[in-house]
Design a protein around this motif. Structure first.
Motif, PDB file in Angstrom:
ATOM      1  N   GLY A 188      16.256 -27.895  53.912  1.00  0.00           N
ATOM      2  CA  GLY A 188      17.225 -28.229  52.730  1.00  0.00           C
ATOM      3  C   GLY A 188      18.420 -27.711  52.633  1.00  0.00           C
ATOM      4  O   GLY A 188      19.170 -28.173  51.819  1.00  0.00           O
ATOM      5  N   ARG A 189      18.886 -26.770  53.620  1.00  0.00           N
ATOM      6  CA  ARG A 189      20.221 -26.123  53.104  1.00  0.00           C
ATOM      7  C   ARG A 189      21.044 -26.467  54.494  1.00  0.00           C
ATOM      8  O   ARG A 189      20.712 -26.459  55.542  1.00  0.00           O
ATOM      9  N   ASP A 190      22.427 -26.602  53.977  1.00  0.00           N
ATOM     10  CA  ASP A 190      23.393 -27.093  55.109  1.00  0.00           C
ATOM     11  C   ASP A 190      24.089 -25.663  55.353  1.00  0.00           C
ATOM     12  O   ASP A 190      24.639 -24.809  54.555  1.00  0.00           O
ATOM     13  N   VAL A 191      23.789 -25.280  56.795  1.00  0.00           N
ATOM     14  CA  VAL A 191      24.346 -24.210  57.326  1.00  0.00           C
ATOM     15  C   VAL A 191      25.558 -24.627  58.175  1.00  0.00           C
ATOM     16  O   VAL A 191      25.429 -25.165  58.946  1.00  0.00           O
ATOM     17  N   THR A 192      26.528 -23.838  57.983  1.00  0.00           N
ATOM     18  CA  THR A 192      27.889 -23.973  58.764  1.00  0.00           C
ATOM     19  C   THR A 192      27.727 -22.571  59.403  1.00  0.00           C
ATOM     20  O   THR A 192      28.303 -21.650  58.885  1.00  0.00           O
ATOM     21  N   TYR A 193      27.965 -22.620  61.059  1.00  0.00           N
ATOM     22  CA  TYR A 193      28.036 -21.482  61.771  1.00  0.00           C
ATOM     23  C   TYR A 193      29.398 -20.900  61.877  1.00  0.00           C
ATOM     24  O   TYR A 193      30.239 -21.917  61.843  1.00  0.00           O
ATOM     25  N   PHE A 194      29.698 -20.016  62.180  1.00  0.00           N
ATOM     26  CA  PHE A 194      30.906 -19.440  62.520  1.00  0.00           C
ATOM     27  C   PHE A 194      30.970 -18.533  63.626  1.00  0.00           C
ATOM     28  O   PHE A 194      29.896 -17.835  63.863  1.00  0.00           O
ATOM     29  N   SER A 195      31.884 -18.442  64.476  1.00  0.00           N
ATOM     30  CA  SER A 195      31.887 -17.344  65.479  1.00  0.00           C
ATOM     31  C   SER A 195      32.259 -16.007  65.115  1.00  0.00           C
ATOM     32  O   SER A 195      33.284 -15.575  64.307  1.00  0.00           O
ATOM     33  N   GLY A 196      31.332 -14.957  65.585  1.00  0.00           N
ATOM     34  CA  GLY A 196      31.675 -13.597  64.958  1.00  0.00           C
ATOM     35  C   GLY A 196      33.043 -13.048  65.630  1.00  0.00           C
ATOM     36  O   GLY A 196      33.461 -12.042  65.014  1.00  0.00           O
ATOM     37  N   ARG A 197      33.505 -13.725  66.682  1.00  0.00           N
ATOM     38  CA  ARG A 197      34.753 -13.203  67.092  1.00  0.00           C
ATOM     39  C   ARG A 197      35.854 -13.727  66.348  1.00  0.00           C
ATOM     40  O   ARG A 197      37.120 -13.583  66.725  1.00  0.00           O
ATOM     41  N   ASN A 198      35.975 -14.712  65.341  1.00  0.00           N
ATOM     42  CA  ASN A 198      36.852 -15.239  64.588  1.00  0.00           C
ATOM     43  C   ASN A 198      36.600 -15.982  63.296  1.00  0.00           C
ATOM     44  O   ASN A 198      36.035 -16.898  63.158  1.00  0.00           O
ATOM     45  N   CYS A 208      24.188 -14.284  59.319  1.00  0.00           N
ATOM     46  CA  CYS A 208      25.064 -14.246  58.096  1.00  0.00           C
ATOM     47  C   CYS A 208      25.544 -15.612  57.591  1.00  0.00           C
ATOM     48  O   CYS A 208      25.457 -15.886  56.358  1.00  0.00           O
ATOM     49  N   ALA A 209      25.470 -16.544  58.501  1.00  0.00           N
ATOM     50  CA  ALA A 209      25.684 -17.999  58.153  1.00  0.00           C
ATOM     51  C   ALA A 209      24.689 -18.580  57.256  1.00  0.00           C
ATOM     52  O   ALA A 209      24.842 -19.136  56.213  1.00  0.00           O
ATOM     53  N   HIS A 210      23.379 -18.357  57.606  1.00  0.00           N
ATOM     54  CA  HIS A 210      22.028 -18.690  56.856  1.00  0.00           C
ATOM     55  C   HIS A 210      22.054 -18.098  55.550  1.00  0.00           C
ATOM     56  O   HIS A 210      21.834 -18.791  54.492  1.00  0.00           O
ATOM     57  N   ARG A 211      22.498 -16.666  55.584  1.00  0.00           N
ATOM     58  CA  ARG A 211      22.524 -16.046  54.103  1.00  0.00           C
ATOM     59  C   ARG A 211      23.522 -16.361  53.266  1.00  0.00           C
ATOM     60  O   ARG A 211      23.479 -16.644  52.106  1.00  0.00           O
ATOM     61  N   LEU A 212      24.739 -17.116  53.659  1.00  0.00           N
ATOM     62  CA  LEU A 212      25.769 -17.198  52.902  1.00  0.00           C
ATOM     63  C   LEU A 212      25.542 -18.696  52.252  1.00  0.00           C
ATOM     64  O   LEU A 212      25.654 -19.016  51.268  1.00  0.00           O
ATOM     65  N   ALA A 213      24.578 -19.500  53.296  1.00  0.00           N
ATOM     66  CA  ALA A 213      24.087 -20.749  52.655  1.00  0.00           C
ATOM     67  C   ALA A 213      23.303 -20.545  51.487  1.00  0.00           C
ATOM     68  O   ALA A 213      23.385 -21.438  50.566  1.00  0.00           O
ATOM     69  N   THR A 214      22.466 -19.815  51.816  1.00  0.00           N
ATOM     70  CA  THR A 214      21.335 -19.469  50.656  1.00  0.00           C
ATOM     71  C   THR A 214      21.954 -19.006  49.178  1.00  0.00           C
ATOM     72  O   THR A 214      21.811 -19.550  48.212  1.00  0.00           O
ATOM     73  N   LEU A 215      23.190 -18.440  49.367  1.00  0.00           N
ATOM     74  CA  LEU A 215      23.989 -18.106  48.046  1.00  0.00           C
ATOM     75  C   LEU A 215      25.027 -19.301  47.810  1.00  0.00           C
ATOM     76  O   LEU A 215      25.843 -18.743  47.065  1.00  0.00           O
ATOM     77  N   ASP A 216      24.880 -20.089  48.433  1.00  0.00           N
ATOM     78  CA  ASP A 216      25.910 -21.369  48.065  1.00  0.00           C
ATOM     79  C   ASP A 216      27.288 -20.828  48.287  1.00  0.00           C
ATOM     80  O   ASP A 216      28.273 -21.319  47.671  1.00  0.00           O
ATOM     81  N   ARG A 217      27.586 -20.303  49.486  1.00  0.00           N
ATOM     82  CA  ARG A 217      28.969 -19.877  49.539  1.00  0.00           C
ATOM     83  C   ARG A 217      29.360 -20.592  50.809  1.00  0.00           C
ATOM     84  O   ARG A 217      28.564 -21.018  51.828  1.00  0.00           O
ATOM     85  N   SER A 218      30.721 -21.078  50.697  1.00  0.00           N
ATOM     86  CA  SER A 218      31.227 -22.031  51.491  1.00  0.00           C
ATOM     87  C   SER A 218      31.782 -21.524  52.820  1.00  0.00           C
ATOM     88  O   SER A 218      32.377 -20.226  52.893  1.00  0.00           O
ATOM     89  N   VAL A 219      31.593 -22.230  53.835  1.00  0.00           N
ATOM     90  CA  VAL A 219      32.415 -21.618  55.225  1.00  0.00           C
ATOM     91  C   VAL A 219      33.341 -22.891  55.430  1.00  0.00           C
ATOM     92  O   VAL A 219      33.045 -24.206  55.597  1.00  0.00           O
TER      93      VAL A 219
END
Length: 299
Positions: free
Chosen positions: A132-142, A168-179
């Protein structure tokens, strides 16, 4: 807005020098912090001879997430960016980061262009819905974080040898933080910087750990892990059929995968119990203060 750029490095003296050159050219006002793992290629001397690095932190751990956290702990900017040692930023990168963070983005990332023999390829935004969580991944290089966002997740989980950015992307999604994805936050990385040594045990220990830690021991976690394992097994099976890989190697990989999943699941449950907050980070920036064995500060 004050921008800090953290560059973790390990035995990457020459590509690091090129990376720092582009930072100096395209982000001259940024605070640049190099975090050097136990390198043995003269990286320390090269960095100390430059006048465009704000601080150098020497660590003894051969762990990328430890290096990231050491840099985050040293950074003083309102925004903190992470780039890889083999990455060169493009001219639009700094303005793209500044604009996104100023406009309220918690995290901003962008394309990582990779030069290959057939030409140039570009990584695009990757988003999945898990439990049920929308997870946006990001590269640790950028990636660049607002200070509030990186402090909310307490940096990266040092229990992980790989997959720290995805965790980190999963945990940001849990906190409702945007990527936020921005095409102007663009970098290039050197050919051959894949770091794929096919260590299936480490890969699946990491996957099972971060999935169990973030979502609990539920069916969704089991299904996702098994789907990945089946996909890799098919790929290796094709190599066996073509004669490129021996059957004994394929069987051995299966054993490593099963062991990695078992160990990762157990460790994930323990980590979930140790940190029951939404940050889900039992080994983050605040967990220790002894990462650095030496500091050189020119600020």
């Amino acid at each position: 807005m004050n921008l800090s750029v953290v560059v973790p490095t390990l035995n990457g003296r020459d590509p690091l020098s090129t990376s720092l050159d582009t930072l100096s050219r395209h982000a001259p006002e940024a605070e640049v912090i190099v975090v050097n793992g136990p390198s043995a290629d003269g990286t320390t001397g090269m960095v100390c001879d430059r006048d465009d690095v704000s601080a150098l932190v020497e660590i003894s751990d051969r762990n990328l997430n430890v290096a990231r956290n050491a840099g985050i702990a040293e950074a003083s900017g309102d925004a903190i960016a992470l780039i890889g040692q083999n990455v060169t930023i493009e001219e639009s990168w700094c303005d793209g980061v500044t604009q996104a963070i100023t406009n309220g983005a918690d995290v901003v990332t962008g394309p990582v262009h990779r030069m290959v023999k057939a030409g140039m390829t570009t990584e695009t935004v990757e988003t999945r819905t898990i439990a049920g969580r929308d997870v946006t991944y990001f590269s640790g290089r950028n990636a660049a974080f607002s200070r509030d966002a990186i402090e909310a997740v307490d940096g990266f989980d040092e229990n992980l040898q790989t997959g720290g950015a995805r965790d980190c992307a999963h945990r940001l999604a849990t906190l409702d933080r945007s990527v936020t994805w921005s095409p102007t936050v663009s970098v290039r990385r050197s050919e051959g910087d894949d770091g794929d040594d096919r260590d299936w045990g480490i890969k699946y220990r990491s996957l099972a750990y971060r999935m169990t830690k973030n979502y609990g021991p539920r069916f969704t976690v089991f299904r996702r892990t098994v789907q990945d394992a089946v996909g890799d097994a098919r790929e290796e099976g094709r190599d066996v059929a073509s004669g490129e890989t021996k059957p004994t190697f394929w069987v051995g990989c299966g054993k490593h995968v099963c062991k990695g999943i078992a160990v990762g699941t157990k460790d994930g449950v323990l980590a979930r119990l140790r940190d029951r907050s939404d940050a889900r980070n039992p080994a983050g920036v605040s967990s220790r203060a002894d990462r650095a064995v030496e500091r050189y500060d020119w600020r």
